[in-house]
Enzyme design. Structure first.
Site, PDB file in Angstrom:
ATOM      1  CG  ASP A 123      12.071 -18.007   6.933  1.00 34.47           C
ATOM      2  OD1 ASP A 123      11.885 -16.867   6.141  1.00 34.47           O
ATOM      3  OD2 ASP A 123      12.812 -19.350   6.775  1.00 34.47           O
ATOM      4  CG  HIS A 145      11.994 -20.010  11.723  1.00 36.63           C
ATOM      5  ND1 HIS A 145      11.252 -18.665  11.562  1.00 36.63           N
ATOM      6  CD2 HIS A 145      12.864 -20.672  10.478  1.00 36.63           C
ATOM      7  CE1 HIS A 145      12.407 -19.027  10.078  1.00 36.63           C
ATOM      8  NE2 HIS A 145      13.179 -20.058   9.603  1.00 36.63           N
ATOM      9  CG  HIS A 202      10.088 -22.577   7.192  1.00 37.27           C
ATOM     10  ND1 HIS A 202      10.838 -23.551   6.101  1.00 37.27           N
ATOM     11  CD2 HIS A 202      10.940 -22.495   7.894  1.00 37.27           C
ATOM     12  CE1 HIS A 202      12.402 -23.397   6.598  1.00 37.27           C
ATOM     13  NE2 HIS A 202      12.827 -22.096   7.008  1.00 37.27           N
ATOM     14  CG  HIS A 208      14.200 -16.344   3.145  1.00 37.59           C
ATOM     15  ND1 HIS A 208      16.056 -15.718   3.344  1.00 37.59           N
ATOM     16  CD2 HIS A 208      14.344 -16.546   4.306  1.00 37.59           C
ATOM     17  CE1 HIS A 208      15.722 -16.536   4.118  1.00 37.59           C
ATOM     18  NE2 HIS A 208      14.836 -17.006   4.209  1.00 37.59           N
ATOM     19  CG  ASP A 250      18.175 -18.807   7.549  1.00 29.45           C
ATOM     20  OD1 ASP A 250      17.598 -19.409   8.329  1.00 29.45           O
ATOM     21  OD2 ASP A 250      17.516 -18.634   6.624  1.00 29.45           O
ATOM     22  CG  HIS A 251      15.432 -16.125  10.717  1.00 29.96           C
ATOM     23  ND1 HIS A 251      13.776 -15.487  10.086  1.00 29.96           N
ATOM     24  CD2 HIS A 251      15.508 -17.663   9.644  1.00 29.96           C
ATOM     25  CE1 HIS A 251      13.992 -15.556   8.649  1.00 29.96           C
ATOM     26  NE2 HIS A 251      14.529 -16.901   8.500  1.00 29.96           N
ATOM     27  CG  HIS A 308      15.502 -22.523   9.725  1.00 30.38           C
ATOM     28  ND1 HIS A 308      14.534 -22.573   8.958  1.00 30.38           N
ATOM     29  CD2 HIS A 308      15.660 -23.934  10.322  1.00 30.38           C
ATOM     30  CE1 HIS A 308      14.090 -23.598   9.169  1.00 30.38           C
ATOM     31  NE2 HIS A 308      14.667 -24.891  10.192  1.00 30.38           N
TER      32      HIS A 308
HETATM   33 ZN   LIG Z   1      13.962 -21.013   7.704  1.00 24.73          ZN
END
Ligand SMILES: [Zn+2]
Length: 261
Positions: free
Chosen positions: A139, A62, A120, A177, A66-67, A64
């Site tokens: 996530d 996805h 998400h 995570h 942090d990915h 985001h």
């Molecule tokens: Zn995420």
């Protein structure tokens, strides 16, 4: 059903940023290696160095940051093929192949398929490697938890979780995570008498005390202990005062309680 061959692959799991997981998937036969998402390039490169594997693919779940933040540097260095959902290719120029539900992906001889798991984010996807009994769920699903419903609806997230729940029980689940301990503390407020959850709590306490990751988990374990996969169980509906209500409504209530926890 095709013959499963769980020894064809290896994985390498490592922490990134604060509590993100990076994971490499390696095909023993061809040497092909995929990074699932890329929270930060340095941690992925360190894992490649430690394993001696050469990066050939990045499979993105996805959009985001942090990915995805590590992708440009890794692509530049390794020339790897970046596979991602449309929500990522519409936002970033580095995607080579856009995939959606039912599409096949190959990492060397390892064959995966894409499962749309929105909720998400609106276009979140998961990757399922049937013959290798593995799924990378970003996530969407966490051990004893699930992602926050940010862009989708609770109904959408519940349906996505049900799709993952339908995978074979022995499917190993890699998520984005390390949230397991906090998830357990919350889950026990809803299901204090769930024996599988109590057993998982003991296991996780032991793993954390020894500095070990609590990931991967399996679909079988999560079905028994993860309250977010159990919103259609009468005891969960009763625990949140919604007996007889649709599972998506129960899921919404459980998710909202977790947001406030
Ligand atoms: Zn995420």
């Amino acid at each position: 059903m095709p013959l499963r061959r769980p020894n064809a692959r290896q994985t390498n799991l490592f922490l990134c940023l604060k509590d993100n997981y990076g994971v490499l998937l390696h095909d023993q036969a061809t040497g092909a290696t995929a990074s699932i998402d890329a929270p930060e390039s340095g941690a992925v490169e360190a894992a490649l160095k430690a394993t001696g594997w050469k990066l050939t693919h990045i499979l993105v779940t996805h959009h985001h940051a942090d990915h995805t933040d590590g992708i440009p540097a890794l692509k530049q260095k390794y020339g790897c093929r970046v596979i991602a959902p449309a929500e990522v290719s519409s936002k970033y120029p580095f995607v080579d192949e856009t995939v959606k539900e039912g599409d096949r992906v190959k990492v060397g001889n390892l064959a995966g398929s894409v499962i749309d798991t929105p909720g998400h984010t609106a276009g979140h996807i998961s990757y399922w490697f049937h013959d290798d009994a593995l799924a990378f769920v970003g996530d969407t699903l966490f051990s004893i938890g699930c992602g926050r419903v940010i862009e989708g609806t609770p109904q959408m997230m519940w349906q996505s979780l049900c799709k993952l729940r339908d995978l074979p029980d022995d499917t190993e689940i890699y998520c984005g995570h390390e949230y397991t301990q906090a998830n357990i503390q919350f889950a026990q407020t809803i299901e204090p008498n769930n024996k599988a959850l109590a057993a998982r709590a003991a296991e996780v306490r032991d793993e954390i005390s020894r500095g070990l990751p609590t990931i991967p988990t399996t679909i079988g374990e999560e079905k028994a202990a993860n309250v977010f996969l159990r919103a259609d169980q009468p005891e969960v509906a009763a625990a949140v005062g919604l007996s007889g209500k649709p599972a998506a409504e129960v899921f919404r209530e459980v998710r909202e309680r977790k947001n406030r926890f």
